[in-house]
Scaffold this active site. Sequence first.
Site, mmCIF file in Angstrom:
data_model
loop_
_atom_site.group_PDB
_atom_site.id
_atom_site.type_symbol
_atom_site.label_atom_id
_atom_site.label_comp_id
_atom_site.label_asym_id
_atom_site.label_seq_id
_atom_site.Cartn_x
_atom_site.Cartn_y
_atom_site.Cartn_z
ATOM 1 N N HIS A 33 56.746 39.851 17.840
ATOM 2 C CA HIS A 33 55.895 39.054 16.954
ATOM 3 C C HIS A 33 56.688 38.717 15.682
ATOM 4 C CE1 HIS A 33 51.983 37.563 15.587
ATOM 5 N NE2 HIS A 33 52.268 38.073 14.402
ATOM 6 N N ASP A 35 56.595 36.912 12.121
ATOM 7 C CA ASP A 35 55.704 36.423 11.060
ATOM 8 C C ASP A 35 56.485 35.586 10.053
ATOM 9 O OD1 ASP A 35 53.073 37.571 11.623
ATOM 10 O OD2 ASP A 35 54.062 39.513 11.356
ATOM 11 N N MET A 37 56.210 33.366 6.697
ATOM 12 C CA MET A 37 55.332 33.141 5.529
ATOM 13 C C MET A 37 56.057 32.282 4.502
ATOM 14 S SD MET A 37 54.054 37.036 5.011
ATOM 15 C CE MET A 37 53.309 37.963 6.360
ATOM 16 N N MET A 68 52.590 31.204 9.199
ATOM 17 C CA MET A 68 51.640 31.227 8.074
ATOM 18 C C MET A 68 52.203 30.310 7.006
ATOM 19 S SD MET A 68 50.918 35.291 8.307
ATOM 20 C CE MET A 68 52.403 35.510 9.294
ATOM 21 N N MET A 137 42.855 36.956 13.173
ATOM 22 C CA MET A 137 43.408 37.770 12.081
ATOM 23 C C MET A 137 42.391 38.850 11.722
ATOM 24 S SD MET A 137 46.360 36.535 11.678
ATOM 25 C CE MET A 137 46.769 37.794 10.460
ATOM 26 N N ASP A 175 45.637 40.501 15.309
ATOM 27 C CA ASP A 175 46.764 40.686 14.397
ATOM 28 C C ASP A 175 46.310 41.244 13.059
ATOM 29 O OD1 ASP A 175 49.154 40.571 13.068
ATOM 30 O OD2 ASP A 175 49.340 38.378 13.117
ATOM 31 N N GLY A 176 46.731 42.468 12.775
ATOM 32 C CA GLY A 176 46.503 43.073 11.467
ATOM 33 C C GLY A 176 45.775 44.402 11.555
#
Length: 217
Positions: A33, A35, A37, A68, A137, A175-176
């Site tokens: 995964h 991420d 940002m 994101m 999320m 996710d999270g």
Amino acid sequence: MYPIISPSILSADFGHLQRDCEMLNQSAADWFHIDIMDGVFVPNLSFGFPVLKSIQAVAQKPLDVHLMIVDPDRYLETFQQHGAWQISVHYEACPHLHRTIQKIKSLGVKAGVALNPHSPVSLLKDIIADLDLVILMSVNPGFGGQKFIEHTYAKTSELKDLIVKQAANCLIEIDGGVNGPNASRLIAAGADALVAGNFVFSSPNPTATIAELKNIR
Ligand code: DX5
Ligand code: ZN
């Protein structure tokens, strides 16, 4: 069915990135995964293409890229060139979501949409049939290591119902704040894939922690 496990590189040790990627290669993890940002859509910056290139060089599993960022269309091709196997964009960042999803697919990449905690599942009604993945999320995006939002269980069931109702071919990823205790309830509610950052990388034995998640039913 075993859940798909997608450990988040955001929680890896960037001073030993190759070591951590090799650990994932050897583990029961299914995806990496990633991420991304931009400091605009979310209040944090993560990493960009040079780091992704280093990950791509080592990773032996599909790259599950979570953008994101605002205006993701600008970078879709570049992510594909950096080995993205699946790209998810945020519902909240895409005014022309249908077009963005078609663009991802035209690159031969699997297409996903991520929903922030405040965005209802019903927003996906007219796009779900086009998606390979929905990321729910379960924290407000921007940081690893946050507390899981309990309302995600109900959202997962609701999303599962929508997928079944439309006979859509779409996986649900959470996710999270995912950890051992909440993972089984998420899978029971219909989750297919679990992202785990802090739970995996802060564990004394990340490989065993990934195996523990993988074996939850
Ligand atoms: C949050 C990211 C997540 C995060 C997950 O903005 O999208 O993927 O890294 O990390 P944990 O599992 O620590 O919440
Ligand atoms: Zn993510």
